[in-house]
Design a protein around this motif. Sequence first.
Motif, PDB file in Angstrom:
ATOM      1  N   ILE A 163       0.850  -1.193   0.000  1.00  0.00           N
ATOM      2  CA  ILE A 163       0.000   0.000   0.000  1.00  0.00           C
ATOM      3  C   ILE A 163       0.879   1.234   0.000  1.00  0.00           C
ATOM      4  O   ILE A 163       1.887   1.300   0.725  1.00  0.00           O
ATOM      5  N   ASP A 164       0.518   2.177  -0.834  1.00  0.00           N
ATOM      6  CA  ASP A 164       1.206   3.467  -0.848  1.00  0.00           C
ATOM      7  C   ASP A 164       0.629   4.317   0.284  1.00  0.00           C
ATOM      8  O   ASP A 164      -0.561   4.698   0.245  1.00  0.00           O
ATOM      9  N   PRO A 165       1.418   4.633   1.324  1.00  0.00           N
ATOM     10  CA  PRO A 165       0.872   5.414   2.438  1.00  0.00           C
ATOM     11  C   PRO A 165       0.317   6.771   2.023  1.00  0.00           C
ATOM     12  O   PRO A 165      -0.623   7.285   2.662  1.00  0.00           O
ATOM     13  N   ASP A 166       0.845   7.352   0.950  1.00  0.00           N
ATOM     14  CA  ASP A 166       0.362   8.655   0.513  1.00  0.00           C
ATOM     15  C   ASP A 166      -1.021   8.590  -0.121  1.00  0.00           C
ATOM     16  O   ASP A 166      -1.697   9.612  -0.244  1.00  0.00           O
ATOM     17  N   ALA A 167      -1.449   7.393  -0.523  1.00  0.00           N
ATOM     18  CA  ALA A 167      -2.752   7.238  -1.175  1.00  0.00           C
ATOM     19  C   ALA A 167      -3.857   6.878  -0.187  1.00  0.00           C
ATOM     20  O   ALA A 167      -5.019   6.781  -0.591  1.00  0.00           O
ATOM     21  N   ILE A 168      -3.508   6.693   1.078  1.00  0.00           N
ATOM     22  CA  ILE A 168      -4.520   6.273   2.054  1.00  0.00           C
ATOM     23  C   ILE A 168      -5.570   7.359   2.252  1.00  0.00           C
ATOM     24  O   ILE A 168      -6.750   7.064   2.482  1.00  0.00           O
ATOM     25  N   GLU A 169      -5.179   8.607   2.109  1.00  0.00           N
ATOM     26  CA  GLU A 169      -6.131   9.697   2.295  1.00  0.00           C
ATOM     27  C   GLU A 169      -7.311   9.587   1.339  1.00  0.00           C
ATOM     28  O   GLU A 169      -8.447   9.912   1.697  1.00  0.00           O
TER      29      GLU A 169
END
Length: 318
Positions: free
Chosen positions: A123-129
């Motif tokens: 998972i890309d942490p920046d895309a969690i938003e």
Amino acid sequence: MRPIFSALQKTATRAWSAPARAARSAQVSSKLGSIAAKYRASQFRHISQSRQLADGLNVVDHPARLVRVNKKHGPGLIILALIPIISFGLGTWQVQRLDWKTKLMAKFEDRLVKPPLPLPPRIDPDAIEEFDYRRVYATGRFRHDKEMLVGPRMHDGEDGFVVVTPLEREGQSTVLVNRGWISRKFKDQKDRPLGVLDQEVTVEGLLREPWKKNMFTPDNKPEEGKFYFPDIHQMAELSGSQPVWIEETMVPDLIESYNREAKGIPIGRAAEVNLRNNHSQYIFTWYGLSLATSIMLWMVVRKNPNEAMRRVRQNRNW
């Protein structure tokens, strides 16, 4: 013979003191006359000066002025005038916040009604938003040996902890799962059932953004196993996981919750948006304060001076 002699003596004394009394009376009369003359002269001079002043001045040309003592209100009035302006601005800001929060909750609720997505291998942490409050599911094995308890946390008036366990996925990344709440009496793992460690499970929950610590929460002590708030990045580093936070959900069931609480099984959260939205109360509070202080300001400015605060000041040329 003695009575006759005493009477003759008294008669002689009265005859002798009469001239003295007359002289003293004349002196007293002279002094009183002198005082009266001085008073009449003083009155005459005062009347003369008043007449001379009246010849040069006119009351019509130099009227008396009605003035108010303490006419200026001072800094207190300025502060009172700023309160309704500031409170009105804060009320308007809360109106904007209410609109923003309402749209945000509507967006999250729209995500909840969508079917759950499988969690990607990494998972890309920046895309969690962009996927906050999105329902997801993942399959793996719980690492109970790396379990972390966050708390204390209250649930229905009882003290306890939130259980965070890493979920190790085969050939994929490990993520953090918030399994739910347990009572304090089940703090030790030996007092509650954990299941088979190598048993594969499928977890369904909500993908959430990292938590933000407030100023009143103490710092975590990971070396002592004490976590007062879920620092996702700190927990991920400690457990060798990705900084991905999943909150396990369950269907709200009172009997099931009582059964889990009695056995020490974590009670998961309901799949719903639980954001606080008190902006309507704030709007009422700030606008009400603005209205009340505006009325107070109007009363202070419009208040007439009472008789004790009125003074008549003579013209300086009088």
